[in-house]
Enzyme design. Structure first.
Site, mmCIF file in Angstrom:
data_model
loop_
_atom_site.group_PDB
_atom_site.id
_atom_site.type_symbol
_atom_site.label_atom_id
_atom_site.label_comp_id
_atom_site.label_asym_id
_atom_site.label_seq_id
_atom_site.Cartn_x
_atom_site.Cartn_y
_atom_site.Cartn_z
ATOM 1 N N TYR A 194 29.860 35.765 29.771
ATOM 2 C CA TYR A 194 30.952 35.854 28.789
ATOM 3 C C TYR A 194 30.418 35.938 27.357
ATOM 4 O O TYR A 194 31.152 36.267 26.436
ATOM 5 C CB TYR A 194 31.911 34.660 28.910
ATOM 6 C CG TYR A 194 32.718 34.625 30.198
ATOM 7 C CD1 TYR A 194 32.620 35.646 31.134
ATOM 8 C CD2 TYR A 194 33.578 33.575 30.467
ATOM 9 C CE1 TYR A 194 33.342 35.610 32.308
ATOM 10 C CE2 TYR A 194 34.317 33.530 31.643
ATOM 11 C CZ TYR A 194 34.185 34.551 32.564
ATOM 12 O OH TYR A 194 34.905 34.516 33.737
ATOM 13 N N ASP A 235 39.976 27.798 38.994
ATOM 14 C CA ASP A 235 41.355 28.257 39.209
ATOM 15 C C ASP A 235 41.716 28.196 40.693
ATOM 16 O O ASP A 235 42.823 27.825 41.054
ATOM 17 C CB ASP A 235 41.532 29.694 38.698
ATOM 18 C CG ASP A 235 42.015 29.709 37.253
ATOM 19 O OD1 ASP A 235 41.763 28.707 36.544
ATOM 20 O OD2 ASP A 235 42.634 30.698 36.834
ATOM 21 N N ASP A 237 29.906 32.850 47.023
ATOM 22 C CA ASP A 237 30.858 33.436 47.982
ATOM 23 C C ASP A 237 31.202 32.430 49.080
ATOM 24 O O ASP A 237 32.365 32.281 49.484
ATOM 25 C CB ASP A 237 30.332 34.764 48.563
ATOM 26 C CG ASP A 237 28.835 34.775 48.799
ATOM 27 O OD1 ASP A 237 28.154 33.800 48.418
ATOM 28 O OD2 ASP A 237 28.326 35.749 49.368
ATOM 29 N N ASP A 256 34.819 29.474 36.035
ATOM 30 C CA ASP A 256 36.139 29.974 35.645
ATOM 31 C C ASP A 256 36.945 30.306 36.905
ATOM 32 O O ASP A 256 38.088 29.878 37.079
ATOM 33 C CB ASP A 256 35.913 31.247 34.787
ATOM 34 C CG ASP A 256 37.178 31.770 34.161
ATOM 35 O OD1 ASP A 256 38.217 31.093 34.257
ATOM 36 O OD2 ASP A 256 37.132 32.865 33.557
ATOM 37 N N LYS A 315 24.352 32.348 42.738
ATOM 38 C CA LYS A 315 24.244 33.562 43.560
ATOM 39 C C LYS A 315 22.763 33.933 43.581
ATOM 40 O O LYS A 315 22.354 35.020 43.176
ATOM 41 C CB LYS A 315 25.132 34.661 42.928
ATOM 42 C CG LYS A 315 25.283 35.906 43.742
ATOM 43 C CD LYS A 315 26.151 35.758 44.973
ATOM 44 C CE LYS A 315 26.194 37.048 45.769
ATOM 45 N NZ LYS A 315 26.684 36.877 47.140
#
Ligand code: NAD
Length: 355
Positions: A142, A251, A223, A247, A191
């Site tokens: 980001y 959620d 994942d 992020d 990852k």
């Protein structure tokens, strides 16, 4: 003790839910003999309307001189068509950066009384779950280099993910310390089968783990983590992960707790001064109707008492009062499928009665 709290009520339901939280803090102050002084500052759409910018300097200065900061929410349709720099949401990134907040703590807890609100099967959430997600807030993709260029197939856009040793070390330490205060189990999510940043992340988490032999730590690919959150959320205690993975996963975790109106958050940096806010937005569809669920903001105050002021007893008192109020069957409209909903102020009164 005396504490000064900067209030950033913001837009939409922001003023209503922050007012509820202030009432609860006043009640906590009375019960435990603390003095909380509240000072309000403009932020978001209302700041644009009144002084022409979403984050006035006076607000930043007020937050930096307070002991801690409580934020409602910003934004709404009235300001949706303004340009990038004067959008209400710009104030959020601005205040986080001005306060040097690099950690985002997002608890996702399923209250036994709200089991029926969870979209997962009853047998999966039989014993509830209580997860703390520690998300890195100021690094990663980001904030990396980005842009447009002429690529092999014409127009191309790119974003880059970079993490320094310093950024990983400091968030890892926060996560280990957090796990130490809870059930001493930490899952680091990355990852590493694909990304170099994840391989560095994994290496550094292992190094830091040597300083926390009492915390059980494991790695999980993102994942798989996304699957495990809906398959067996109770396996998690503390999760630490990068900005983007945090992020998305936070959620996902919030959705399995029932209502967005229940979830608090804390953003922390190197000092005790933090920024505490519900994870939901300004809910313009219900603003000014005295029906918003104030619990996410009230629980954000519980986090403030614990993380900024080291007032564990007082923080637990709020958590227990919320638990008890839900156990008694009281609900705001977002959760009241079978009961008559309470208003924001009525819910606040019930929680204060249970303190
Ligand atoms: P939202 O979270 O405001 O609302 C989504 C839905 O959840 C709405 O139906 C709303 O009524 C409901 N809801 C939210 N909080 C609730 C509560 N406490 N009690 C009961 N119901 C609640 O998200 P949105 O509609 O996508 O965004 C509205 C505005 O908020 C936008 O301008 C957005 O940019 C802004 N926003 C701000 C923040 C923030 O200030 N941190 C975060 C997200 C969105």
């Amino acid at each position: 003790m005396n504490y000064t709290i900067a209030l950033l009520k913001g837009d939409g339901i922001g003023p209503e839910i922050v007012e509820s939280a202030v009432e609860v803090l006043r009640a906590v102050g009375k019960k435990f003999n603390h003095e909380f002084e509240f000072k309000s500052y403009l932020i978001g759409g209302i700041a644009i309307d009144k002084v022409g910018e979403p984050l006035p300097k006076e607000t930043v200065d007020g937050c930096l001189s307070a002991d801690s900061v409580l934020l409602g929410a910003v934004g709404g349709p009235k300001w949706d068509n303004l340009g990038g720099n004067v959008r209400p949401e710009k104030a959020l990134l601005g205040i986080r950066s001005a306060m040097g907040l690099f950690t985002n703590l997002r608890p996702a807890k399923l209250y036994p009384a709200l089991k029926d609100e969870c979209p997962l099967k009853a047998e999966i959430v039989e014993n509830g779950f209580d997860i703390m997600i520690v998300r890195e807030l100021t690094g990663g993709i980001y904030f990396g280099e980005r842009g447009y260029r002429d690529g092999k197939y014409g127009e191309e856009a790119f974003d880059t993910e970079a993490y320094s040793r310093m950024e990983i070390e400091r968030i890892a330490r926060v996560a280990f310390e957090t796990a130490r205060k809870r059930n001493k189990k930490l899952t680091s999510i990355d990852k590493a089968n694909v990304l170099e940043t994840s391989r560095l992340w994994r290496k550094i988490v292992k190094e830091i783990a040597k300083d926390y032999p009492d915390v059980e730590v494991s790695d999980m690919l993102v994942d798989n983590a996304a699957m495990q959150l809906v398959k067996n959320p109770a396996q998690f205690d503390v999760i630490v992960t990068s900005n983007m993975f945090g992020d998305i996963l936070s959620d996902e975790a919030s959705q399995i707790t029932g209502s967005i109106g229940m979830l608090p958050s804390a953003s922390l940096g190197d000092t005790k001064r933090g920024l505490y806010e519900p994870i939901h937005g300004s809910a313009p569809d219900i603003a000014g109707q005295n029906k918003a669920n104030p619990i996410a903001t009230i629980l954000s105050c519980a986090m403030m008492l614990l993380y900024s002021f080291d007032l564990k007893k007082e923080s637990d008192a709020i958590l227990n009062a919320v638990d008890k109020t839900l156990e008694q069957g009281f609900r705001t409209f977002d959760l009241a499928r079978t009961t008559t909903p309470l208003s924001t102020t009525e819910m606040t009164e019930k929680i204060i009665e249970n303190l």
